[in-house]
Design a protein around this motif. Structure first.
Motif, PDB file in Angstrom:
ATOM      1  N   LEU A 133      19.761  19.837  86.945  1.00  0.00           N
ATOM      2  CA  LEU A 133      19.873  18.551  86.262  1.00  0.00           C
ATOM      3  C   LEU A 133      21.296  18.333  85.742  1.00  0.00           C
ATOM      4  O   LEU A 133      21.895  17.268  85.954  1.00  0.00           O
ATOM      5  N   ILE A 134      21.844  19.339  85.083  1.00  0.00           N
ATOM      6  CA  ILE A 134      23.181  19.205  84.496  1.00  0.00           C
ATOM      7  C   ILE A 134      24.240  19.085  85.582  1.00  0.00           C
ATOM      8  O   ILE A 134      25.165  18.263  85.494  1.00  0.00           O
ATOM      9  N   GLU A 135      24.111  19.893  86.635  1.00  0.00           N
ATOM     10  CA  GLU A 135      25.110  19.870  87.701  1.00  0.00           C
ATOM     11  C   GLU A 135      25.096  18.552  88.472  1.00  0.00           C
ATOM     12  O   GLU A 135      26.147  18.048  88.863  1.00  0.00           O
ATOM     13  N   ARG A 136      23.919  17.989  88.668  1.00  0.00           N
ATOM     14  CA  ARG A 136      23.804  16.750  89.455  1.00  0.00           C
ATOM     15  C   ARG A 136      24.183  15.517  88.642  1.00  0.00           C
ATOM     16  O   ARG A 136      24.845  14.611  89.144  1.00  0.00           O
ATOM     17  N   GLU A 137      23.749  15.466  87.394  1.00  0.00           N
ATOM     18  CA  GLU A 137      23.907  14.245  86.606  1.00  0.00           C
ATOM     19  C   GLU A 137      25.058  14.301  85.604  1.00  0.00           C
ATOM     20  O   GLU A 137      25.543  13.267  85.167  1.00  0.00           O
ATOM     21  N   ARG A 138      25.425  15.486  85.194  1.00  0.00           N
ATOM     22  CA  ARG A 138      26.443  15.670  84.146  1.00  0.00           C
ATOM     23  C   ARG A 138      26.160  14.746  82.959  1.00  0.00           C
ATOM     24  O   ARG A 138      27.001  13.923  82.565  1.00  0.00           O
ATOM     25  N   PRO A 139      24.962  14.854  82.389  1.00  0.00           N
ATOM     26  CA  PRO A 139      24.581  13.945  81.301  1.00  0.00           C
ATOM     27  C   PRO A 139      25.427  14.164  80.054  1.00  0.00           C
ATOM     28  O   PRO A 139      25.687  15.304  79.666  1.00  0.00           O
ATOM     29  N   GLN A 140      25.852  13.080  79.455  1.00  0.00           N
ATOM     30  CA  GLN A 140      26.600  13.160  78.197  1.00  0.00           C
ATOM     31  C   GLN A 140      25.679  13.043  76.998  1.00  0.00           C
ATOM     32  O   GLN A 140      26.000  13.505  75.904  1.00  0.00           O
ATOM     33  N   HIS A 141      24.519  12.419  77.191  1.00  0.00           N
ATOM     34  CA  HIS A 141      23.532  12.264  76.120  1.00  0.00           C
ATOM     35  C   HIS A 141      22.208  12.771  76.656  1.00  0.00           C
ATOM     36  O   HIS A 141      21.668  12.227  77.624  1.00  0.00           O
ATOM     37  N   ILE A 142      21.668  13.808  76.014  1.00  0.00           N
ATOM     38  CA  ILE A 142      20.456  14.434  76.532  1.00  0.00           C
ATOM     39  C   ILE A 142      19.707  15.117  75.396  1.00  0.00           C
ATOM     40  O   ILE A 142      20.311  15.728  74.510  1.00  0.00           O
ATOM     41  N   ALA A 143      18.381  14.993  75.425  1.00  0.00           N
ATOM     42  CA  ALA A 143      17.517  15.700  74.479  1.00  0.00           C
ATOM     43  C   ALA A 143      16.349  16.281  75.263  1.00  0.00           C
ATOM     44  O   ALA A 143      15.845  15.657  76.200  1.00  0.00           O
ATOM     45  N   VAL A 144      15.930  17.469  74.883  1.00  0.00           N
ATOM     46  CA  VAL A 144      14.862  18.174  75.580  1.00  0.00           C
ATOM     47  C   VAL A 144      13.688  18.327  74.615  1.00  0.00           C
ATOM     48  O   VAL A 144      13.840  18.928  73.548  1.00  0.00           O
ATOM     49  N   ALA A 145      12.538  17.761  74.975  1.00  0.00           N
ATOM     50  CA  ALA A 145      11.376  17.730  74.086  1.00  0.00           C
ATOM     51  C   ALA A 145      10.376  18.820  74.464  1.00  0.00           C
ATOM     52  O   ALA A 145      10.026  18.983  75.631  1.00  0.00           O
ATOM     53  N   PHE A 146       9.911  19.552  73.437  1.00  0.00           N
ATOM     54  CA  PHE A 146       8.944  20.628  73.621  1.00  0.00           C
ATOM     55  C   PHE A 146       7.662  20.320  72.869  1.00  0.00           C
ATOM     56  O   PHE A 146       7.685  19.666  71.825  1.00  0.00           O
ATOM     57  N   ASP A 147       6.553  20.833  73.397  1.00  0.00           N
ATOM     58  CA  ASP A 147       5.255  20.701  72.728  1.00  0.00           C
ATOM     59  C   ASP A 147       5.048  21.883  71.785  1.00  0.00           C
ATOM     60  O   ASP A 147       4.911  23.018  72.240  1.00  0.00           O
ATOM     61  N   GLU A 148       5.026  21.604  70.496  1.00  0.00           N
ATOM     62  CA  GLU A 148       4.630  22.617  69.520  1.00  0.00           C
ATOM     63  C   GLU A 148       3.256  22.302  68.952  1.00  0.00           C
ATOM     64  O   GLU A 148       2.623  23.146  68.333  1.00  0.00           O
ATOM     65  N   ALA A 149       2.789  21.049  69.165  1.00  0.00           N
ATOM     66  CA  ALA A 149       1.507  20.604  68.612  1.00  0.00           C
ATOM     67  C   ALA A 149       0.369  20.993  69.548  1.00  0.00           C
ATOM     68  O   ALA A 149      -0.364  20.146  70.047  1.00  0.00           O
ATOM     69  N   LEU A 150       0.199  22.303  69.794  1.00  0.00           N
ATOM     70  CA  LEU A 150      -0.789  22.749  70.765  1.00  0.00           C
ATOM     71  C   LEU A 150      -2.209  22.491  70.278  1.00  0.00           C
ATOM     72  O   LEU A 150      -3.088  22.135  71.049  1.00  0.00           O
ATOM     73  N   ASP A 151      -2.482  22.701  68.991  1.00  0.00           N
ATOM     74  CA  ASP A 151      -3.811  22.404  68.452  1.00  0.00           C
ATOM     75  C   ASP A 151      -3.718  21.757  67.080  1.00  0.00           C
ATOM     76  O   ASP A 151      -4.701  21.679  66.353  1.00  0.00           O
ATOM     77  N   SER A 152      -2.516  21.300  66.728  1.00  0.00           N
ATOM     78  CA  SER A 152      -2.306  20.693  65.410  1.00  0.00           C
ATOM     79  C   SER A 152      -1.828  19.250  65.519  1.00  0.00           C
ATOM     80  O   SER A 152      -1.397  18.668  64.537  1.00  0.00           O
ATOM     81  N   CYS A 153      -1.925  18.679  66.722  1.00  0.00           N
ATOM     82  CA  CYS A 153      -1.473  17.312  66.942  1.00  0.00           C
ATOM     83  C   CYS A 153      -2.334  16.327  66.149  1.00  0.00           C
ATOM     84  O   CYS A 153      -3.532  16.565  65.927  1.00  0.00           O
ATOM     85  N   PHE A 154      -1.743  15.214  65.735  1.00  0.00           N
ATOM     86  CA  PHE A 154      -2.508  14.211  64.998  1.00  0.00           C
ATOM     87  C   PHE A 154      -3.690  13.699  65.817  1.00  0.00           C
ATOM     88  O   PHE A 154      -4.700  13.236  65.263  1.00  0.00           O
ATOM     89  N   ARG A 155      -3.631  13.800  67.130  1.00  0.00           N
ATOM     90  CA  ARG A 155      -4.741  13.352  67.976  1.00  0.00           C
ATOM     91  C   ARG A 155      -5.966  14.253  67.824  1.00  0.00           C
ATOM     92  O   ARG A 155      -7.094  13.798  67.996  1.00  0.00           O
ATOM     93  N   ASN A 156      -5.746  15.536  67.511  1.00  0.00           N
ATOM     94  CA  ASN A 156      -6.878  16.430  67.300  1.00  0.00           C
ATOM     95  C   ASN A 156      -7.680  16.044  66.063  1.00  0.00           C
ATOM     96  O   ASN A 156      -8.893  16.257  66.005  1.00  0.00           O
ATOM     97  N   ALA A 157      -7.001  15.476  65.076  1.00  0.00           N
ATOM     98  CA  ALA A 157      -7.719  15.003  63.884  1.00  0.00           C
ATOM     99  C   ALA A 157      -8.571  13.780  64.212  1.00  0.00           C
ATOM    100  O   ALA A 157      -9.654  13.596  63.652  1.00  0.00           O
ATOM    101  N   LEU A 158      -8.080  12.944  65.134  1.00  0.00           N
ATOM    102  CA  LEU A 158      -8.837  11.762  65.544  1.00  0.00           C
ATOM    103  C   LEU A 158     -10.012  12.129  66.448  1.00  0.00           C
ATOM    104  O   LEU A 158     -11.090  11.525  66.361  1.00  0.00           O
ATOM    105  N   TYR A 159      -9.794  13.121  67.293  1.00  0.00           N
ATOM    106  CA  TYR A 159     -10.791  13.484  68.307  1.00  0.00           C
ATOM    107  C   TYR A 159     -10.654  14.986  68.572  1.00  0.00           C
ATOM    108  O   TYR A 159      -9.802  15.416  69.353  1.00  0.00           O
ATOM    109  N   PRO A 160     -11.466  15.814  67.890  1.00  0.00           N
ATOM    110  CA  PRO A 160     -11.311  17.275  67.994  1.00  0.00           C
ATOM    111  C   PRO A 160     -11.370  17.819  69.411  1.00  0.00           C
ATOM    112  O   PRO A 160     -10.817  18.893  69.682  1.00  0.00           O
ATOM    113  N   ALA A 161     -12.019  17.095  70.331  1.00  0.00           N
ATOM    114  CA  ALA A 161     -12.128  17.579  71.712  1.00  0.00           C
ATOM    115  C   ALA A 161     -10.874  17.296  72.538  1.00  0.00           C
ATOM    116  O   ALA A 161     -10.812  17.655  73.716  1.00  0.00           O
ATOM    117  N   TYR A 162      -9.877  16.648  71.927  1.00  0.00           N
ATOM    118  CA  TYR A 162      -8.645  16.328  72.656  1.00  0.00           C
ATOM    119  C   TYR A 162      -8.019  17.605  73.200  1.00  0.00           C
ATOM    120  O   TYR A 162      -7.742  18.554  72.462  1.00  0.00           O
TER     121      TYR A 162
END
Length: 314
Positions: free
Chosen positions: A55-84
């Motif tokens: 990705l970096i070699e092809r695009e040489r991005p100057q603005h980039i953010a990488v998003a990770f999932d930490e809300a494996l079982d604590s996401c706000f959606r689990n409170a709305l629907y525990p089976a999520y």
């Protein structure tokens, strides 16, 4: 044919990467012969590093953010629907460790990392994109995830990196049968088995797309549900009955399928501009993960560090 036309070049792109997709892909596709210095598997981080380098070699991005999932079982959606997402097996410890390594690698390379215990990567990407649009940027969402197509605006792109496909909001109907702005409503109606979202029982993908094509939105559909039996749609009367019976469930499912745009983000005055690499941390990670010389050389070159100098004993 899916449109691969580039977005207008007038706006500076910000690359928003759905890291989990590429970590999981490497975990499942690369043999666990790779091990770190402590003997733990490192196949996922090796594959993720290759993806980042391409990705970096092809695009040489100057603005980039990488998003990770930490809300494996604590996401706000689990409170709305525990089976999520309850249909998914918990991530093994060996994979959790590699997620940590992947985040550390991004930071060492000077890339902004997005993570939160209550919001998923999709929410972080959506919230970051909304913020960056306010500063005049356009988004390039690096992910094949259909959910993220709901974020696309006129100048944005989504990029399925592995398949080399890019599309804008105009290309969403060809891929999913509905407009980008209808993706959350569409998934609320027909459900999403991947995330264990039930949708409305008996409403399939084709019916959901046809209903949204006629009514425009889930709200309009539910408000005018008495019109549904008169549509030229197979099973129209049955669909109307199901919509009336499961109205509350449809609305709950839309809360689950709608990407949040108000996730907490650290104040980023640099607009996710690539920062300088941390040479010491990068070298320590390369040693710990037992990266080979070719990968190390590419990592150093990608962030403008002198690889040869790093090999000279201090």
């Amino acid at each position: 044919m899916t449109s691969n036309r580039p977005a207008p070049a007038a706006q500076t792109p910000v690359y928003l990467v759905d890291a989990s997709l590429y970590v999981f892909r490497a975990w499942h596709s690369i043999p666990d012969d790779f091990q770190d210095a402590e003997g733990w598997p490192s196949n996922a981080v090796h594959g993720f590093a290759r993806f980042l380098l391409e990705l970096i070699e092809r695009e040489r991005p100057q603005h980039i953010a990488v998003a990770f999932d930490e809300a494996l079982d604590s996401c706000f959606r689990n409170a709305l629907y525990p089976a999520y997402k309850a249909n998914r097996e918990p991530a093994p410890e060996a994979l959790k460790r590699q997620f940590g390594h992947c985040k550390a690698l991004c930071s060492a390379l000077g890339l902004s990392v997005l993570a939160d215990p209550q919001y998923e990567a999709d929410d972080l990407i959506g919230s970051a994109l909304l913020r960056m649009r306010g500063h005049g940027y356009r988004g390039v969402i690096v992910s094949a995830d259909k959910d993220l197509s709901q974020l696309l605006d006129a100048a944005d792109e989504q990029w399925d990196f592995a398949r080399g496909l890019r599309w804008t909001a105009a290309g969403v109907p060809e891929r999913h049968g509905v407009q980008a702005t209808q993706i959350a409503d569409y998934l609320a109606l027909c459900g999403d088995a991947v995330d264990n979202i039930p949708g409305v029982p008996g409403i399939g993908a084709k019916t959901a797309a046809a209903l949204l094509g006629h009514f425009g939105s889930l709200d309009a559909l539910l408000a005018r549900v008495e019109e549904v039996p008169f549509l030229r749609l197979r099973g129209a009367a049955s669909a109307a009955a199901k919509l009336r019976e499961h109205r509350a469930q449809a609305l709950l499912c839309r809360q689950l399928t709608t990407i949040a745009l108000d996730a907490p983000l650290a104040d980023d005055g640099g607009h996710y501009r690539r920062g300088g690499a941390d040479a010491d941390t990068l070298q320590a990670l390369c040693d710990r993960l037992r990266f080979g010389p070719m990968t190390r050389r590419r990592l150093y070159a990608a962030v403008g560090l002198d690889f040869a100098a790093s090999q000279v004993p201090s």
